[in-house]
Design a protein around this motif. Sequence first.
Motif, short mmCIF file in Angstrom:
data_model
loop_
_atom_site.label_atom_id
_atom_site.label_comp_id
_atom_site.label_asym_id
_atom_site.label_seq_id
_atom_site.Cartn_x
_atom_site.Cartn_y
_atom_site.Cartn_z
N ALA A 171 5.94 4.21 5.23
CA ALA A 171 5.42 3.21 6.17
C ALA A 171 5.74 3.63 7.59
O ALA A 171 4.91 3.52 8.50
CB ALA A 171 6.00 1.84 5.86
N SER A 179 -11.51 1.52 2.78
CA SER A 179 -11.37 0.11 2.46
C SER A 179 -12.07 -0.74 3.49
O SER A 179 -11.85 -0.62 4.69
CB SER A 179 -9.89 -0.26 2.37
N SER A 199 -12.69 -4.32 5.03
CA SER A 199 -11.92 -5.56 5.07
C SER A 199 -12.78 -6.70 4.57
O SER A 199 -14.00 -6.64 4.55
CB SER A 199 -11.46 -5.84 6.50
N ASN A 228 1.24 -1.98 -2.12
CA ASN A 228 0.19 -2.57 -2.93
C ASN A 228 -0.50 -1.60 -3.90
O ASN A 228 -0.58 -1.89 -5.09
CB ASN A 228 -0.85 -3.28 -2.06
N VAL A 253 2.28 2.18 9.30
CA VAL A 253 1.55 1.04 8.73
C VAL A 253 2.56 0.06 8.14
O VAL A 253 3.75 0.35 8.03
CB VAL A 253 0.56 1.48 7.63
N GLU A 254 2.05 -1.10 7.77
CA GLU A 254 2.90 -2.10 7.12
C GLU A 254 3.33 -1.55 5.75
O GLU A 254 2.58 -0.84 5.09
CB GLU A 254 2.12 -3.40 6.90
N SER A 312 3.52 -3.12 3.08
CA SER A 312 2.68 -3.67 2.01
C SER A 312 1.47 -2.78 1.74
O SER A 312 1.00 -2.67 0.62
CB SER A 312 2.22 -5.07 2.38
N GLU A 313 0.98 -2.12 2.80
CA GLU A 313 -0.19 -1.26 2.62
C GLU A 313 0.09 -0.10 1.68
O GLU A 313 -0.82 0.45 1.06
CB GLU A 313 -0.65 -0.70 3.97
N ILE A 314 1.35 0.29 1.62
CA ILE A 314 1.73 1.38 0.74
C ILE A 314 2.18 0.84 -0.61
O ILE A 314 1.90 1.42 -1.65
CB ILE A 314 2.83 2.23 1.40
N ALA A 341 -2.63 7.22 1.13
CA ALA A 341 -3.35 7.16 2.40
C ALA A 341 -4.38 8.28 2.43
O ALA A 341 -4.14 9.37 1.93
CB ALA A 341 -2.38 7.30 3.56
#
Lengths: 633, 388
Positions: free
Chosen positions: A94, A293, A295, A106, A99-100, A102-104, A120
């Motif tokens: 992260a 992705s 949104s 999840n 990045v957050e 959570s992005e990794i 990523a």
Amino acid sequence: MINPWRLATLGFTFLGLFVVLAVRLWFLQVAAVEENTAKASSNQIQVIYQQPTRGEILDANGNLLAGSRPSQTLQLDRGEVTTDEEEELVQRLAVLLGVEQSEIRNPISSSQPGTIVTIARDVSDAVAFEVQEYQDDYPGVEVALTPVRIYPYENLAAHIIGYTGKATAADLERYGDRVRTDEVFGRAGVERQYDNVLRGTEGAEVFTVSADRSVWQFSEEVTAEPGWSVVLTVDLDVSRQLKETLIAAVENSRSQGEEPTGKAAALVLDATDGSIVAMESIPDYDPNLFVGSLSAEEFEVIQENNALLNLNVRGTFAPGSTFKAVPYVVAVEEDIWPEGLNGPNDGKVLEPKLEFPSFGEGSPQVFTDWSPDHGYTDLHGALVKSADVYFWEVALGVWEDNSKDESIIQDWARDLGYGAPTGIDLPGEAAGIMPDREWRERLHTQNPVAFPNGEWYGGDLMNTVIGQGDLAATPLQMAVSYAALVNGGTVWRPRVVDHFVDTTGAVVDRREPAAVRTVDLDPRTTAMLKADLAGVVREGTAAAAFASSPYRDIIGGKTGTAQIGAFADDIDTAWFVGVAPIADPKYVVVIVVEEGGGGSAVAAPAVREVLEYLLNPATAPLRPQGDVEAASR
Amino acid sequence: MTSAVIRGRGLTASAYEGRRPDLLLTGALLLLGVLSVLMIYSASAPRAEVLGADPAAEAQKQAVIVFVGLVVYGVGSVIDHRSLHTAAPVLYASAVTALGIVLFWGREVNSAVSWFEIKGFQFQPSEWSKPAIIVMLAALLAPAIENKIGWRRVFIALGLMGIPVALIALQPDLGTLLAVVVLSFVMLFAAGASMRQLGLLTGSGGILAWWAYNAGWLGLVDERIDAWLNPEQNALAVAFQPLQSQIAIGSGGFSGRGLFEGSQTNLAFIPEQTTDFIFTAVGEQLGFIGGALLIATYLMIVWRLLRTAAAAEDRFGMLVAVGVAGMLTFHVFINVGMTLGIMPVTGIPLPFMSAGGSSFTAMAFALGITHSVWLKRSRVPARLSTLG
């Protein structure tokens, strides 16, 4: 020496212990053998799947419409890290990627343990270097080059090309457990229609691995087979012109004080073989949005605008007067003439109001023509000037002539392609509606509440012949029917794909033009219709739009102004079907601007622009077909 | 030869039938020795081959060990066990000394200091301490009046057991420790310790174990017991071996995957495959038939040992036979039970099967001296000689 009781106790105790072992052995090896065998083989076999390269989509001249570019992707092999290490990795990655967490986290937590997860995409060289250089800090993280779909022309021809996305529930059902994470599926357009061809065959390396996951034996390798590329019948240059014209048409409508919905469709069909030369629909979308992705908000916007809808094949509209070519042909072929007339060249002064006895109960009804003064009119004039009254009388003729089948006009229309999908090689095609008594009754029977009246009246038939009432057609159906009417009766199955090529560029399969059926048309009828379509352009409802066109004399067409709703005085959908060259028809161009106003004022000028582009050898070859194989590489 | 000599003295064959070598016991030992070499070869060769090592190396080493072991067995068989009775204190003292020395100069293997290494030759004194303790306890308990042992003798026995147990605990080697405790208990039981005495021993032993466990003295035991009770939660760590072992054995099915076909064993899913988990290779490759026959072979040896105990001409011989039977049963049950997932992981070898010289030779010696007891058994077969 030894107490016999004690010896026996020892003996039986020892025996008991051995029996326990044997029973347990039996349980493991005989009772639970299947479960253990399965566990043993999953222990030992590791499969690394190789994604095949997805085929490209090319236009008829070899322009790349959809392809793949390599992307630096960070992947985590979950089999190489413990849960604790994973958590540490999430934090470290992260920070590295900015990045957050959570992005990794999840994608990791939504995957199976032991699998390879994409963390990523499109990471910078610096990130890739960091991960590879300090591998100890990033256990199990690998930099891989994975293909990412690109659509260089963005919105252009997007509805034909379609887009790709991750597996949906339907895909899972179709492909079962063969679906891998990160695998892309065609979700619309050609990407979806020819997904099986484009995706290729997945490769796999099957290893026997040992407990420390080191490769023990290379068991099997199935090489991934890249997908075939798809070469369309579509011409990118024509598409560009068509799109510009379509957008301008909506603007033009607005400038005339109309309030178009913004939905509009346009297509160019090759009347000689059913090929789609161009097909544009607005609102539209950029397929690149779906790569990576999207949104939820972005998707919402696209959905709300119905931008994913290809109105040419999925939108149904009342065709208005453009439909009159059908009763025109039926009148000639079936010898049905308005009262007091005996043939196409036999005219009379048409009254703007047609009064006829009520077909149901109550007082006589009155239909009023859009024009107050058509004057002396025969069949030719009726089409050129788009006289409703003339065709109403044709409908009444059918209705009152008991020797004719009541649905004879609808039957002709169905033969010409209305009321059923044309069979184009694009997903989700609408059937449209070709209403008749049977249809009305069926609706009523199926849902008496929504359709309280199951009766079919002469007035319904009269509405139908002028392209109103319940009649609904897709722009594509309109193009196909006109192509059949002007080409001598061949109803083509329209196609967007011409052939497939493999990675060496060799043509591996061809989608030959195919006729759905041939309508038995007298060549004289065709000739007569073509002359009258030319009349529409030269002196009829489209005369103003084509007045200054250098190609005015070789273009035919028909306007349509479809009234929407019960209060049909202010909201009109504009249609124009253009045919050129009218003597030996090659192109059928259809443009629809929903609630755009009159066909003559809005749609006809737009079709003129497109046809002029198509007919001008300086801007495009008359027949846009180069050496496809050579051009595609 | 022996029988011929005896016949030569003019005695009838029937009276001396039982004095022939115990062919079943000897045959079982031979069978195990051969199977051991075979299974070690099949469990080590494929992996060694991949690593570029000599695939037969480990099996060849074991073949030598088996040969030496058989010689030791033969020597043990011909030793008059009564001379052992005399030599018991010396044997015992040597074993205790070796156990003490190994703590200082020993080599640490798998976090236990239990090995000597002299010129590449490895030696594990704790394996040899077991027959020494058996002989010592037999010597101690032999003079007691039949079926009665005084409290004093019980406490001396406890002390004699306690010293090596304490030294083994310092290594630490829990498996061997338990083996010594169990065989001592079995010998006290056979020697005639009263229920009260045995109950006291069991009680105090239990309290001691509970205290040691809570004090964290048992080190790895804690997590091993947890792994044993909750294998799935420990699948990748402590319970990995027993879980994989069960899978391997289970996948062998009724008739096995065939010799050299054990993928679990060959792919190193079973660590310690040639030593502690050799039974896994048997189960996977030879199936239920092979595994059950192996267990039956051990059962037969134990039967022969108890039969020897029943027929022994003196209490010393009887106690040695019982002690060896107890030790063997304990080893087989704990080791095989561990591979089958019904016992926690303890590092004790499968007698006559696991790779390793100390274990094989010490066990062969123990079996040999019991065989010697059989050869010198009383002329009139005991009433219970057919037990089992």
